[in-house]
Structure formats: C-alpha cells, structure tokens
Design a protein around this motif. Structure first.
Motif, PDB file in Angstrom:
ATOM      1  N   ILE A  30      56.547  13.339   8.132  1.00 36.16           N
ATOM      2  CA  ILE A  30      55.497  13.489   7.118  1.00 36.16           C
ATOM      3  C   ILE A  30      55.387  12.181   6.347  1.00 36.16           C
ATOM      4  O   ILE A  30      56.399  11.587   5.965  1.00 36.16           O
ATOM      5  N   GLU A  31      54.154  11.739   6.098  1.00 31.20           N
ATOM      6  CA  GLU A  31      53.970  10.514   5.339  1.00 31.20           C
ATOM      7  C   GLU A  31      52.906  10.707   4.265  1.00 31.20           C
ATOM      8  O   GLU A  31      51.996  11.522   4.423  1.00 31.20           O
ATOM      9  N   VAL A  32      53.057   9.953   3.207  1.00 22.73           N
ATOM     10  CA  VAL A  32      52.143  10.053   2.062  1.00 22.73           C
ATOM     11  C   VAL A  32      51.399   8.731   1.902  1.00 22.73           C
ATOM     12  O   VAL A  32      52.007   7.656   1.854  1.00 22.73           O
ATOM     13  N   GLN A  33      50.068   8.816   1.833  1.00 26.89           N
ATOM     14  CA  GLN A  33      49.230   7.633   1.616  1.00 26.89           C
ATOM     15  C   GLN A  33      49.194   7.299   0.139  1.00 26.89           C
ATOM     16  O   GLN A  33      48.884   8.158  -0.694  1.00 26.89           O
ATOM     17  N   ILE A  34      49.523   6.067  -0.188  1.00 25.80           N
ATOM     18  CA  ILE A  34      49.447   5.636  -1.583  1.00 25.80           C
ATOM     19  C   ILE A  34      48.457   4.483  -1.706  1.00 25.80           C
ATOM     20  O   ILE A  34      48.160   3.774  -0.744  1.00 25.80           O
ATOM     21  N   LEU A  35      47.950   4.293  -2.908  1.00 25.76           N
ATOM     22  CA  LEU A  35      47.063   3.186  -3.232  1.00 25.76           C
ATOM     23  C   LEU A  35      47.313   2.821  -4.683  1.00 25.76           C
ATOM     24  O   LEU A  35      47.287   3.701  -5.563  1.00 25.76           O
ATOM     25  N   ALA A  36      47.583   1.544  -4.929  1.00 23.55           N
ATOM     26  CA  ALA A  36      47.923   1.113  -6.291  1.00 23.55           C
ATOM     27  C   ALA A  36      47.126  -0.129  -6.663  1.00 23.55           C
ATOM     28  O   ALA A  36      46.894  -1.002  -5.821  1.00 23.55           O
ATOM     29  N   ASP A  37      46.694  -0.197  -7.934  1.00 20.07           N
ATOM     30  CA  ASP A  37      45.990  -1.395  -8.399  1.00 20.07           C
ATOM     31  C   ASP A  37      46.941  -2.275  -9.212  1.00 20.07           C
ATOM     32  O   ASP A  37      48.135  -1.970  -9.348  1.00 20.07           O
ATOM     33  N   ALA A  38      46.411  -3.363  -9.735  1.00 15.92           N
ATOM     34  CA  ALA A  38      47.229  -4.310 -10.501  1.00 15.92           C
ATOM     35  C   ALA A  38      47.349  -3.919 -11.960  1.00 15.92           C
ATOM     36  O   ALA A  38      47.937  -4.661 -12.753  1.00 15.92           O
ATOM     37  N   HIS A  39      46.810  -2.742 -12.318  1.00 16.73           N
ATOM     38  CA  HIS A  39      46.778  -2.337 -13.724  1.00 16.73           C
ATOM     39  C   HIS A  39      47.662  -1.125 -14.001  1.00 16.73           C
ATOM     40  O   HIS A  39      47.542  -0.500 -15.057  1.00 16.73           O
ATOM     41  N   GLY A  40      48.515  -0.781 -13.043  1.00 14.04           N
ATOM     42  CA  GLY A  40      49.478   0.283 -13.282  1.00 14.04           C
ATOM     43  C   GLY A  40      49.091   1.649 -12.747  1.00 14.04           C
ATOM     44  O   GLY A  40      49.866   2.603 -12.884  1.00 14.04           O
ATOM     45  N   THR A  41      47.934   1.785 -12.144  1.00 12.35           N
ATOM     46  CA  THR A  41      47.530   3.088 -11.595  1.00 12.35           C
ATOM     47  C   THR A  41      47.975   3.196 -10.142  1.00 12.35           C
ATOM     48  O   THR A  41      47.747   2.284  -9.347  1.00 12.35           O
ATOM     49  N   VAL A  42      48.607   4.312  -9.819  1.00  8.62           N
ATOM     50  CA  VAL A  42      49.050   4.564  -8.442  1.00  8.62           C
ATOM     51  C   VAL A  42      48.531   5.929  -8.009  1.00  8.62           C
ATOM     52  O   VAL A  42      48.779   6.930  -8.678  1.00  8.62           O
ATOM     53  N   TRP A  43      47.811   5.945  -6.897  1.00  7.78           N
ATOM     54  CA  TRP A  43      47.325   7.212  -6.335  1.00  7.78           C
ATOM     55  C   TRP A  43      48.235   7.645  -5.189  1.00  7.78           C
ATOM     56  O   TRP A  43      48.742   6.821  -4.427  1.00  7.78           O
ATOM     57  N   ALA A  44      48.371   8.945  -5.037  1.00  6.58           N
ATOM     58  CA  ALA A  44      48.946   9.531  -3.827  1.00  6.58           C
ATOM     59  C   ALA A  44      47.849  10.397  -3.219  1.00  6.58           C
ATOM     60  O   ALA A  44      47.428  11.386  -3.823  1.00  6.58           O
ATOM     61  N   LEU A  45      47.365   9.974  -2.041  1.00  2.00           N
ATOM     62  CA  LEU A  45      46.251  10.676  -1.401  1.00  2.00           C
ATOM     63  C   LEU A  45      46.772  11.650  -0.343  1.00  2.00           C
ATOM     64  O   LEU A  45      46.406  11.597   0.832  1.00  2.00           O
ATOM     65  N   GLY A  46      47.627  12.541  -0.773  1.00  2.00           N
ATOM     66  CA  GLY A  46      48.097  13.604   0.105  1.00  2.00           C
ATOM     67  C   GLY A  46      48.982  13.117   1.229  1.00  2.00           C
ATOM     68  O   GLY A  46      49.360  11.949   1.310  1.00  2.00           O
ATOM     69  N   GLU A  47      49.313  14.054   2.125  1.00  2.00           N
ATOM     70  CA  GLU A  47      50.232  13.749   3.218  1.00  2.00           C
ATOM     71  C   GLU A  47      49.536  13.859   4.569  1.00  2.00           C
ATOM     72  O   GLU A  47      48.476  14.474   4.699  1.00  2.00           O
ATOM     73  N   ARG A  48      50.172  13.229   5.556  1.00  2.00           N
ATOM     74  CA  ARG A  48      49.741  13.320   6.954  1.00  2.00           C
ATOM     75  C   ARG A  48      50.909  13.838   7.786  1.00  2.00           C
ATOM     76  O   ARG A  48      52.057  13.441   7.576  1.00  2.00           O
TER      77      ARG A  48
END
Length: 755
Positions: A199-217
């Motif tokens: 199982i893996e989790v997609q993440i996306l983070a910007d340079a301003h401290g926000t981190v998303w977790a876009l669910g699992e695959r």
C-alpha cells in the motif's frame, strides 16, 4: 515562471509531462538516445536534443548540457533513470535551472534504506525491526527474514531466507548483486511478513508548509517484484485506516522537509502497517490518483516548483480507478522486441487525460519499433468507474478488445487477473500471481481453430483480389485445381507451439470445411470474415504482416485475439538445427558464459546469462550432458534463435539412475505468500544517488518507452534438440541452488525504463 521545460526521460512519462506543459503554455524539450531517434516522445516535443548511446539517459552532465543548449529553464526528471539521484538534482540547481522535484537533501535522505528507516522511526513512523548484516559478524535468525540491499530496490539484492543454514549463502549472493547493481553492498534484513499487501500513499507538499495526502493505492499485484496492476482506493483500507496511513505519510514528509510530489510506501498485514520506503518522485501509477481525486499531479508539481501555495485541504476522492501495465513479454515474462504494427485500445476517451473513463498513457504508437535497450512496458491503460466492479469490468473488456499486432504482450494475464474471483473480491497480497500464475488464454482452443479458418478464408480472398487487380487468372475461383474433390489446405503455427491446419472447399452450396460441419460462411473479404456457427454470427478482423519472414496473422474477434504464424504445409523432415543446440530465446547481450567446452554439466546448470530490457535472463541446460561447443562470448549481441551453445546429452542410464531434469527450483524472492515483491516499483527503485554507479539500472521500474523484442526462439523438434530452458531472475539472474560463487553482473539497460 517556467517558459521552457526539459524532460530528462523518455517514452510514456515524457509524453505525459508534455501534455500538461501544452495546457500551461510551456515549451517542451525532449532528450533522446540513438535508440530513440524515432520514438514518439522525440517527435512530440518542441525541441529534441540527441544524447548518444542508449544509456546516455543516465548521464547527468549530458542532460544538464542539453538543457543549456536548448534554452530550457527547468528540468522534470520523470521516474526511473536519474529521478532519485540527489547529485543530478543538485547539478540542475547549480546550473541555475528549476528542479521539478524535492530538494537534493530530501532525495538523499531517502536514498539509503537503513538510514531512511532510522529517520522514519525517529519521526514516529512504524517500521519493521532492522537486522544488521555485517560482513564479519555472525547473524542469528529465529524466523524467516527478507534480506535487502540498503542502496536500491526493484528486487535486486533481495532474498527470502527461511532456513538459518541458507542465510550465509543468501547474504553473499545478495551483497555481490547489490554491489554490482548499485555500487554499494550494504545489506540488512527484516522479518518476513507473509501475505502482506503493498500500500502506498500519494503526498504533495509546497514550500509554505502545506502537505497533502491524496489517499492510498493498492499495488499488490506484482510479478517478479514489478507492479502489474494498481488501483485507488485499496479494497482493504477502511476510512479509519486511511486516515492513519495519511497522517503517517504526512509525518514522514515533514520529517525531511519534503517539497513536491512523492510516495510513501507501506506493507500492510494483520499485524499493522510498516514503512517500506519513500519514492522521492512521481510514480508510474499516479494516474489512478489523478482519476479519483480529479487533479493533475504534473501540473501541481510544476506550480509548486514555481512557488505556488496548495489549498489548505486536498480535494475529496470520488469513484474508483484501476491501472494495468501492458508489457511486451511472453507468457513466461520474457521481454519481446520488434515492430508494433498496430496498437489500438477501443473506448479510450482521453490520452494522458483527466476526466476520462478509459485513459491511455502510452509510450508507443502503431508502427513503433520496440527495441532491446529499455524496459518492455508499452502503455498504461486506466479505467475509472463509480465503483471497483465497474472499473474492473471496463478495463478488462477494453484490454480484451484491444488490437495489439506484432508483439506478444501480457494482455491475457491482465484480463485474467481483472476477471479473477479473488481479485474481484479484493483478496489480494503480493503473492497473488504466485498462486494464480497462468490464466487461460482469452481465445480457447475452439476459438483459435475458428480464427484459423477465418484467417485462411481472408487469405484466399486477398489472393483473389490481387489476381483480379493484376489480371493474372483473375476469373478462376479461389483454390481452383484439376481435382475439385481435394480441399484447399492452409497451415498455421499457434502461439502455444501447436499447429493448426485448415482444409476447406468453396462450392456452389457454400463453405465445406473439415471439422467445421456446423460453420457457414457469410462473407469473406481480405480483412474481414463473418462466420455463422450453431446459429451465431461472429465477425473476425484479419490482418497479415509478411515481415519478418514468415510474418504473422492477427485475428481479432469477440471470441478472443489470436496470433498465427504461416507455416509450411509440408515441412522438410530434416532437422534444421544442430542436435543439442541451445538457442537464445530473445535478442540481447551476453553478460557471462558460465561454462567452457568439455565441461560436464547437469540439467538446470547455468550456461549463459543474457541481458535484455533491464533484466538478466539465465539460460540453463535442459539436460545433463557435455558442452560440445560455445558460440558466444561476453559482450556479444545475439538475436532470438541464434545458437548459444551445443549440449551433447549424457547417454541414458539405468532405472532410478537417470539424469536430473528438475531444474533449479523456485526463486525464493517470489515464493507464494511472501512479501518479496513489496519493493517493486518498477519505476525506479534503483538507488537515487547510485544511478550512475557500476551497472546501475536505468530504471528498475516502470517505463513505457519499454520497447520489447521479437519473439522467443522458434520451436525445435524434440528429437533433434532439447528445449531451451530459461529462468528469469531480475534480482540476480541466479536461481536458488546455483552455487553462490557465480557472478551476477548488473543489469545495464533499464528503461527510461519504465520510462
């Protein structure tokens, strides 16, 4: 703002990034090797820069120079190749270019598994216990373990050990392989989790401290440590577990100051979930996340690199998506190469597109020549539906109806998995394909015979049309002969090695075909034949390709696709191959020769190691005997069917004393129920900072540019030549039971490789 972007990759991922760049108004630059001069990604970019030799995709200096020469102001690494090479990321930044990815420091932090696990443990991320494997110190094991290479992945340097007596040999073999593949022989071991899910989790983070977790695959359907089918969301993950996985992935990203798109991978078992590794790049399977979350991850990567802020909360998921990786390979997983004459997937409503119900991300087109230098992935077909059942049914149907001519692929395997009751029920783990390794062909024996009849009738129609066009006896009926009672006969070779012979006559009363008493001919044209059997009409689309000789005939129908090879109706009885000849089953490069003339060898003993498409293929002796001749040396390029050696079989022995023919046993890294395949991101599990080290695999993982090869070697008469036995071991090329002293060279040619 980025104005011109270079993609340091090839095939499908390069085309995928170009698509988003066109939408954003960004100019594109492709890089290509001599092997990719005519590749689709080379033609689609606004500019293209030649790199040279096939492995030049692994040369950071050439890539940076290409960016300077083309006037690019940003570099996207894709996946595989140099995408997880901290030195490359640093070189791009030092050249004053924008790097579409995380910082070199973040890439380096996740580049070594031992250090990465320690860092994650400090951050509160659950990890499996690490068992050090010192070159000098003794190691005790009380339960099965998985030996791993710290510097890489993709199955290389990985061994399952169940018996303590086997540990020393496994460690020696894995260390040698890791050193060859990654330039670093550091190993460690973990407890082996039986029946685990990947199982893996997609993440996306910007340079301003926000981190998303876009669910699992869910990525548990794997073959030889390489992902085959992925989906989002996982059928095993509850909302509560999803929240816990997402929070853990975000914690992991924050621990290394991550920025950009990335993936945190876990093993999920009855005991909980445990950190595997973090891929500091985009993944091959990212489209399923895009479908479910309605986002363009490449666009978000670019915008984050330009300094944009993410919204406080990510979008919510809707529906279900499944991705199938279409590879040019035979039923044994051996890569194929040649011309992809036709490549059409019906129902596609978006290429690389968001919002599509059936999406195609492909590195090839009809007419593309698939070579031997890169990973054999041709394309990814992605289905989106309201629920999992709808997505699976749509994807299976599209693959079954696809017209794929010229190369053998894993299409039947994919459809078999998607329609399997265990898959549909969600009963998955990394050992799924070990338990269900060989689904039946889409076209059964009856369908194959009917397709052969259609092919024969279409061929006769084509001959009639040609005769009329050329004015040569055009008025005579098809198959005319002095003895009208004799049928017209046509023979074909089938993919399973069998022979299909059709005997028929076209009379005033219609078709009379031997063995087809209930079949009526409705229409017969050069490319289309309609037959009626038992009151049901079936349309067969027939396409013949004369080259390479003897060519192929592809018959597509709702009964299933059939590939036929024109065969001589009265073949010469004499053997056409040297008795005992051991032919190459595919085109490739000879890495090692394990025997010398005069050696007495046993059945299953290694003879030659071939490298093709980033994988090592061990050619073993099919029977006990003596090496009578060797026809190749290390470094030689060979074509399929070329004799590698001649084995003179040992004389028969008395009862109970016969030669051993059992082979080499099961590859421990792929035993049913093991977690061996869990680190198989075919994309680029090669170590980030060692991608240019000795023998580095350009892309241990997914890559569309994957071009495949011609077919495996032709059948040989059992009376004249023993059947070639081929064992594929991507980790080392050496199966269990082979002496540990056998060298295991690195895999030189990965893909951009998957891209």
């Amino acid at each position: 703002m980025i104005g011109r972007l270079l993609v340091a990759n090839r095939g499908e991922i390069a085309r995928r990034v170009f698509r988003t760049c066109r939408e954003l108004g960004i100019e594109t630059v492709a890089v290509f090797t001599d092997a990719d001069a005519s590749a689709p990604h080379t033609a689609e970019a606004d500019q293209a820069v030649r790199l040279g030799a096939p492995l030049a995709y692994l040369d950071p200096e050439r890539i940076v120079e290409a960016a300077r020469r083309s006037g690019a102001d940003a570099v996207h690494p894709g996946y595989g190749f140099l995408s997880e090479n901290a030195g490359f990321a640093r070189a791009v930044l030092e050249a004053g270019l924008t790097w579409i990815g995380p910082s070199p420091e973040a890439v380096a932090a996740m580049g070594k598994k031992i250090e990465a696990k320690a860092l994650m443990a400090e951050a509160g991320v659950p990890v499996l216990p690490t068992i050090p494997l010192s070159p000098d110190g003794p190691v005790e094991m009380t339960a099965p373990v998985l030996v791993k290479a710290s510097a890489g992945g993709g199955g290389r340097g990985m061994r399952v050990v169940r018996d303590p007596a086997d540990l020393a040999a496994a460690v020696e073999s894995a260390r040698r392989e890791a050193l060859s593949a990654f330039g670093d022989g550091t190993l460690f071991a973990e407890p082996l989790l039986e029946g685990a899910r990947h199982i893996e989790v997609q993440i996306l983070a910007d340079a301003h401290g926000t981190v998303w977790a876009l669910g699992e695959r869910e990525c548990s359907i794997q073959r030889r440590h390489q992902k085959v089918i992925e989906e989002a969301p996982s059928p095993a993950v509850t909302p509560e577990l999803r929240r816990e996985l997402s929070e853990t992935a975000i914690r992991a990203a924050r621990a290394i100051g991550y920025q950009g798109a990335g993936t945190v991978e876990f093993l999920l078992s009855d005991e909980g979930f445990f950190f595997l590794e973090m891929n500091t790049r985009l993944q091959v399977e990212h489209p399923v996340t895009e479908c479910v979350y309605g986002v363009d991850l490449v666009r978000l990567q670019i915008e984050v690199a330009e300094g944009a802020r993410l919204a406080a909360l990510p979008p919510s998921p809707v529906g279900h998506a499944i991705e199938a990786r279409l590879y040019a390979e035979d039923s044994e997983g051996r890569p194929q190469s040649g011309v992809l004459h036709r490549f059409e997937v019906p129902g596609v409503d978006g290429e690389f597109g968001l919002g599509a119900r059936l999406r195609l991300d492909s590195g090839v087109l009809s007419g593309t020549e698939v070579g031997v230098h890169y990973d054999p992935m041709l394309a990814k077909v992605v289905s989106y539906g309201r629920d999992r059942a709808e997505a699976a049914r749509r994807l299976a149907d599209a693959l079954a109806r696809a017209r794929i001519h010229g190369l053998t692929t894993n299409r039947d395997l994919l459809v078999g998995v998607l329609r399997h009751p265990d898959f549909l029920s969600g009963a998955l783990d990394t050992g799924f394909l070990d338990r269900h390794p060989a689904p039946a062909p889409l076209a059964g024996p009856a369908a194959a015979r009917l397709s052969a009849l259609a092919a024969a009738l279409a061929g006769a129609a084509a001959n009639r049309a040609a005769a009329r066009r050329d004015g040569v006896l055009g008025g005579l009926p098809s198959g005319w002969r002095n003895v009208p009672s004799q049928p017209q006969r046509t023979a074909f070779g089938a993919e399973d090695g069998g022979r299909l012979e059709v005997a028929y006559r076209l009379t005033r009363d219609g078709l009379r075909a031997e063995g087809f008493e209930d079949v009526t001919l409705v229409t017969a044209e050069p490319g289309r034949v309609v037959l009626e059997t038992a009151g049901l009409r079936h349309a067969f689309e027939v396409a013949a390709y004369p080259d390479p000789h003897p060519g192929t005939v592809h018959v597509d129908s709702p009964l299933g696709p059939v590939r036929l090879t024109p065969a001589e109706r009265l073949p010469e009885p004499a053997a056409r191959v040297t008795p005992g000849a051991l032919p190459a089953p595919m085109p490739g490069t000879v890495l090692r020769v394990e025997v010398k003339p005069g050696d007495v060898i046993e059945a299953g003993q290694p003879v030659v190691v071939l490298e093709a498409m980033k994988m090592e293929h061990l050619i073993v002796s099919p029977a006990s005997g003596t090496v009578a001749a060797l026809h190749v040396a290390p470094g030689a390029q060979v074509e399929a069917g070329v004799p590698l050696a001649v084995i003179e079989p040992s004389p028969p022995q008395g009862p109970g004393d016969g030669p051993r023919t059992e082979g080499t046993g099961t590859d421990p890294a792929t035993e049913p129920g093991t977690a061996a395949g869990t680190e198989a991101d075919t994309e680029a599990d090669t170590a980030a900072d060692t991608a240019t080290g000795p023998g580095a695999d350009p892309d241990p993982g997914d890559h569309p540019g994957a071009e495949g090869h011609p077919e495996a070697s032709p059948e040989m008469s059992p009376e004249t030549s023993p059947e070639t036995r081929l064992e594929t071991f991507p980790e080392t090329g050496v199966p269990p039971g082979v002496p540990s002293g056998v060298e295991t060279g690195a895999d030189p040619g990965g893909e951009a490789t998957r891209p």
